[in-house]
Design an enzyme around this catalytic site. Structure first.
Site, PDB file in Angstrom:
ATOM      1  N   HIS A  27       0.848  -1.196   0.000  1.00  0.00           N
ATOM      2  CA  HIS A  27       0.000   0.000   0.000  1.00  0.00           C
ATOM      3  C   HIS A  27       0.881   1.242   0.000  1.00  0.00           C
ATOM      4  O   HIS A  27       2.104   1.145   0.141  1.00  0.00           O
ATOM      5  CB  HIS A  27      -0.916   0.004   1.244  1.00  0.00           C
TER       6      HIS A  27
HETATM    7  P1  TYD Z   1      -1.215  -2.494   7.793  1.00  0.00           P
HETATM    8  O1  TYD Z   1      -0.664  -1.112   7.841  1.00  0.00           O
HETATM    9  O2  TYD Z   1      -2.087  -2.848   6.637  1.00  0.00           O
HETATM   10  O3  TYD Z   1      -0.021  -3.559   7.848  1.00  0.00           O
HETATM   11  P2  TYD Z   1       1.307  -3.654   6.969  1.00  0.00           P
HETATM   12  O4  TYD Z   1       2.413  -3.398   7.895  1.00  0.00           O
HETATM   13  O5  TYD Z   1       1.318  -5.034   6.439  1.00  0.00           O
HETATM   14  O6  TYD Z   1       1.222  -2.627   5.918  1.00  0.00           O
HETATM   15  O7  TYD Z   1      -1.970  -2.795   9.167  1.00  0.00           O
HETATM   16  C1  TYD Z   1      -2.428  -4.072   9.492  1.00  0.00           C
HETATM   17  C2  TYD Z   1      -3.580  -3.925  10.476  1.00  0.00           C
HETATM   18  O8  TYD Z   1      -3.133  -3.300  11.680  1.00  0.00           O
HETATM   19  C3  TYD Z   1      -4.716  -3.072   9.940  1.00  0.00           C
HETATM   20  O9  TYD Z   1      -5.934  -3.722  10.269  1.00  0.00           O
HETATM   21  C4  TYD Z   1      -4.650  -1.789  10.710  1.00  0.00           C
HETATM   22  C5  TYD Z   1      -3.905  -2.136  11.975  1.00  0.00           C
HETATM   23  N1  TYD Z   1      -3.026  -1.047  12.407  1.00  0.00           N
HETATM   24  C6  TYD Z   1      -3.405  -0.229  13.443  1.00  0.00           C
HETATM   25  O10 TYD Z   1      -4.499  -0.378  14.031  1.00  0.00           O
HETATM   26  N2  TYD Z   1      -2.557   0.774  13.846  1.00  0.00           N
HETATM   27  C7  TYD Z   1      -1.367   0.997  13.241  1.00  0.00           C
HETATM   28  O11 TYD Z   1      -0.615   1.930  13.636  1.00  0.00           O
HETATM   29  C8  TYD Z   1      -0.983   0.162  12.142  1.00  0.00           C
HETATM   30  C9  TYD Z   1       0.314   0.365  11.427  1.00  0.00           C
HETATM   31  C10 TYD Z   1      -1.841  -0.851  11.760  1.00  0.00           C
END
Ligand code: TYD
Length: 134
Positions: free
Chosen positions: A50
């Site tokens: 993303h």
């Molecule tokens: P995401 O940012 O999509 O993960 P990745 O590191 O793989 O990009 O986040 C995964 C899940 O965690 C999503 O449901 C949102 C949650 N999340 C939070 O609640 N707070 C945060 O600060 C972050 C980074 C993620």
């Protein structure tokens, strides 16, 4: 690629063990609003996939190693992180994927904004549309 860079954090070498640190605006070019960390990644898994509209980040491999593939809509570049005193600065509007995690790796991510799902661009075609006029 636009503003992406490796930040070399201070490293205080000491026979008792080394120490590094980060201060907002001094070592990272933003106010640190949030920190999160990624750990216990099973072999072969990837994170990210993303971009953010506003959020800027700095990713640090505190332990182990992993790759970060960045894409600004025009070019892609892979950074292999494996030192706890290097950070990868990622401006907003940059597509990222993290993969190739070593066993027991630990990624610390410093963020310029609080968590906000509406700041995410999770569809790659939408990302390309949003950055095409840069
Ligand atoms: P995401 O940012 O999509 O993960 P990745 O590191 O793989 O990009 O986040 C995964 C899940 O965690 C999503 O449901 C949102 C949650 N999340 C939070 O609640 N707070 C945060 O600060 C972050 C980074 C993620």
């Amino acid at each position: 690629m636009r503003d992406i860079r490796i930040i070399d954090f201070p490293k205080i070498s000491d026979n008792r063990g080394n120490l590094s640190f980060v201060e907002q605006f001094r070592h990272v070019p933003f106010k640190i609003e949030r920190a999160y960390w990624i750990y216990d990644v099973p072999g072969g898994e990837a994170r990210g996939g993303h971009a953010y509209r506003e959020n800027q980040e700095c990713i640090i491999a505190l332990s182990g190693s992993f790759d970060v593939i960045l894409d600004d809509g025009k070019e892609k570049k892979t950074f292999s992180l494996n030192r706890s005193y290097y950070g990868l600065y990622i401006p907003n509007r940059t597509w990222r994927e993290l993969n190739n995690f070593s066993t027991n790796s630990l990624a610390l991510i410093l963020s310029s904004t609080k968590y906000d799902e509406s700041d995410y661009i999770r569809n790659y075609d939408n990302f390309l549309k949003e950055v095409e006029h840069e």
